[in-house]
Motif scaffolding. Structure first.
Motif, PDB file in Angstrom:
ATOM      1  N   GLU A 252      -7.598   5.143   2.389  1.00 18.60           N
ATOM      2  CA  GLU A 252      -8.041   4.830   1.030  1.00 18.60           C
ATOM      3  C   GLU A 252      -9.558   4.808   0.939  1.00 18.60           C
ATOM      4  N   ARG A 253     -10.212   4.327   2.007  1.00 19.77           N
ATOM      5  CA  ARG A 253     -11.676   4.249   1.985  1.00 19.77           C
ATOM      6  C   ARG A 253     -12.318   5.608   2.213  1.00 19.77           C
TER       7      ARG A 253
ATOM      8  N   LEU B  99       0.837  -1.201   0.000  1.00 20.38           N
ATOM      9  CA  LEU B  99       0.000   0.000   0.000  1.00 20.38           C
ATOM     10  C   LEU B  99       0.878   1.260   0.000  1.00 20.38           C
TER      11      LEU B  99
ATOM     12  N   LEU C 171      -3.878   3.000   6.757  1.00 16.22           N
ATOM     13  CA  LEU C 171      -3.731   3.307   5.331  1.00 16.22           C
ATOM     14  C   LEU C 171      -4.975   2.860   4.558  1.00 16.22           C
TER      15      LEU C 171
ATOM     16  N   LYS D 126       1.507   6.626  -7.236  1.00 15.72           N
ATOM     17  CA  LYS D 126       0.079   6.783  -7.486  1.00 15.72           C
ATOM     18  C   LYS D 126      -0.304   6.774  -8.943  1.00 15.72           C
TER      19      LYS D 126
ATOM     20  N   VAL E   7     -14.964  -3.787  -1.007  1.00 16.05           N
ATOM     21  CA  VAL E   7     -15.680  -3.038   0.027  1.00 16.05           C
ATOM     22  C   VAL E   7     -16.440  -1.866  -0.589  1.00 16.05           C
ATOM     23  N   LEU E   8     -15.797  -1.195  -1.567  1.00 16.40           N
ATOM     24  CA  LEU E   8     -16.375   0.014  -2.149  1.00 16.40           C
ATOM     25  C   LEU E   8     -16.868  -0.179  -3.578  1.00 16.40           C
TER      26      LEU E   8
ATOM     27  N   PRO F 230      -7.872  11.067 -12.320  1.00 14.00           N
ATOM     28  CA  PRO F 230      -6.600  10.670 -11.697  1.00 14.00           C
ATOM     29  C   PRO F 230      -6.636   9.284 -11.051  1.00 14.00           C
ATOM     30  N   ASP F 231      -7.812   8.817 -10.659  1.00 16.95           N
ATOM     31  CA  ASP F 231      -7.891   7.514  -9.989  1.00 16.95           C
ATOM     32  C   ASP F 231      -7.792   6.344 -10.960  1.00 16.95           C
TER      33      ASP F 231
ATOM     34  N   GLU G  48       1.055   4.236  -2.807  1.00 24.40           N
ATOM     35  CA  GLU G  48       0.983   5.667  -2.504  1.00 24.40           C
ATOM     36  C   GLU G  48       2.165   6.414  -3.088  1.00 24.40           C
TER      37      GLU G  48
ATOM     38  N   LYS H 104     -10.834   8.797   1.120  1.00 21.67           N
ATOM     39  CA  LYS H 104      -9.865   9.644   0.412  1.00 21.67           C
ATOM     40  C   LYS H 104     -10.167  11.119   0.484  1.00 21.67           C
TER      41      LYS H 104
ATOM     42  N   ILE I 127      -5.102   3.487  -5.898  1.00 27.03           N
ATOM     43  CA  ILE I 127      -5.917   2.516  -5.171  1.00 27.03           C
ATOM     44  C   ILE I 127      -7.405   2.876  -5.275  1.00 27.03           C
ATOM     45  N   LEU I 128      -8.196   1.925  -5.732  1.00 27.62           N
ATOM     46  CA  LEU I 128      -9.652   2.102  -5.736  1.00 27.62           C
ATOM     47  C   LEU I 128     -10.298   1.400  -4.560  1.00 27.62           C
TER      48      LEU I 128
ATOM     49  N   VAL J 150      -9.544  -1.777  -1.167  1.00 27.00           N
ATOM     50  CA  VAL J 150      -8.730  -2.770  -0.462  1.00 27.00           C
ATOM     51  C   VAL J 150      -9.696  -3.659   0.314  1.00 27.00           C
ATOM     52  N   THR J 151      -9.581  -4.967   0.176  1.00 23.70           N
ATOM     53  CA  THR J 151     -10.490  -5.854   0.916  1.00 23.70           C
ATOM     54  C   THR J 151     -10.026  -6.002   2.360  1.00 23.70           C
ATOM     55  N   ASP J 152     -10.933  -6.442   3.223  1.00 23.63           N
ATOM     56  CA  ASP J 152     -10.522  -6.838   4.560  1.00 23.63           C
ATOM     57  C   ASP J 152      -9.705  -8.123   4.436  1.00 23.63           C
TER      58      ASP J 152
ATOM     59  N   PHE K 208      -6.117  -5.954  -3.565  1.00 23.17           N
ATOM     60  CA  PHE K 208      -6.043  -4.527  -3.879  1.00 23.17           C
ATOM     61  C   PHE K 208      -6.584  -4.324  -5.285  1.00 23.17           C
TER      62      PHE K 208
END
Lengths: 257, 257
Positions: free
Chosen positions: B48-49, A44, B44, A51, A68-69, A179-180, A48, B51, A56-57, A59-61, A109
């Motif tokens: 990310e979640r 991660l 981190l 970038k 997640v998102l 940018p993402d 960063e 931003k 990063i869009l 990250v899972t648990d 990720f």
């Protein structure tokens, strides 16, 4: 144009196993990197610090294959059309399902993919050559070094889209809004200036025609972590280049203005 | 206007201990969060979640107080004008130097700060009230929940700048260019819509005058992690709200177009 849900069902059942550029238009696409949790923080930080290549869009648990998102109903072990399994830096195999490689210590990720802004390029009258030629986008390792973090380092990988010189300025404007998903190009013009000796032999994906009077335009690419795996003998599961996760996020919601 | 180097020297020697808005114009400013490495990955992911509130500009190597991308010659233990030390969610003290609290397991995170785009707002003729009134920017906890990660959760904190209604649209445009320092506002208008009952009593910083006909404009704020510390009984070192790290990165280089 098939709806996202229909495409995802075909992908899940491995009846769709080809590149995803131009597929399920309107939804953002993402690169996948799956790592053991012991590498997760360093990775991660690597993202960063780099970038442009690794935005990063999601990250899972730890242990969970659910975004997640970007699609909680999806399963990142089955919902991409093709994966690569890297072991100690070597490409062990390409598969359509990585359920057998997933562990309770796996973290996934999702990094933004430039396929996301291709819809905006097309809407601005800029044709996408790898769509016209029904092949994968060409991708190259460059002489642009990434900034290291922990065991991660190596060259930036770029994707290339040829276009008329008049379209290049508009392409900068259009993609800067996103940018993402890599944002503006990293280079326009001479491939040798970024260490690409032969534009006809991409390191990943397929070669495309560059017509008389056209200029190659290069964007940072989310295959960069795969180059880091190869450069440093690392183990990871990734998407196969060009075979992306299709998120449930609308492209336009990623536009910064 | 003093140069960055002169200001940094004053900050390092604790002769400058006030808010940094409008100081060393031209250089991006950053929020600081220092955590034990065992919380670093979860934090981190939290950034990310979330931003909009927590855009990462830089992450130090574990144990190192040196920024990697935003001022390698600086020391994050001494080079901010004021710090907060949170222990188990309580504000233990405000200090000008955190060398005594730093350990070999400390990791520092620098998050983009909205002071960065104030220069662009001023250049567009939009006055900054907390500069005019020589006080700190007002900041508020909202009813907008952040997306949790590990032990981190809590309300989004926002900063507020009042302006004429005509200026609000231009402020959206100007700040949208800078997603790494919070980007566009999260809200324009009625404070109650985001859970702020009394606009005259900020949770952090100072109250400013809202003139007849003006509208309050709210941006996500990098004090959000401090609200997470308070909400979850966490220990961390942070900047004191408004007392930022001044990076060596020029504001304009953070503009996405």
């Amino acid at each position: 144009m098939k709806k996202r849900e229909a495409i995802m069902e075909e992908i899940r059942s491995a009846s769709f196993t080809t590149p995803t550029s131009g597929v399920a238009d309107g939804y953002a696409q993402a690169n996948l990197v799956v790592l053991d949790k012991k590498y997760a923080f360093d990775f991660l930080v690597y993202c960063e610090r780099n970038k442009k290549a690794c935005p990063i869009l999601d990250v899972t648990d730890v242990g969970s294959p659910k975004p997640v998102l970007t699609g909680q109903q999806n399963d990142l072990r089955t919902d991409l059309p093709k994966y690569q399994v890297y072991e100690a830096g070597k490409l062990l195999k390409s598969v359509n399902d990585v359920t057998g490689y997933w562990t309770e210590d796996s973290v996934a990720f999702l990094l933004g993919c430039s396929f996301t802004f291709e819809e905006a390029l097309r809407q601005n009258g800029i044709p996408i050559r790898h769509n016209e030629e029904k092949c994968n986008v060409p991708m190259f390792e460059t002489n642009i070094d990434t900034i290291p973090a922990g065991p991660f380092s190596g060259p930036m990988v770029v994707s290339m889209r040829p276009m008329s010189q008049q379209d290049a300025v508009r392409a900068v404007q259009v993609t800067s809004r996103f940018p993402d998903v890599h944002g503006a190009p990293v280079h326009i013009g001479d491939p040798k200036a970024i260490g690409i000796d032969d534009i006809t032999t991409p390191d990943y994906g397929d070669a495309v025609t560059i017509k008389e009077g056209e200029v190659p335009v290069f964007w940072a690419c989310g295959v960069t972590p795969q180059a880091a795996a190869k450069a440093n003998g690392l183990s990871m599961i990734t998407h196969a280049p060009g075979h992306m996760y299709i998120t449930n996020v609308k492209n336009e919601t990623l536009g910064v203005l």
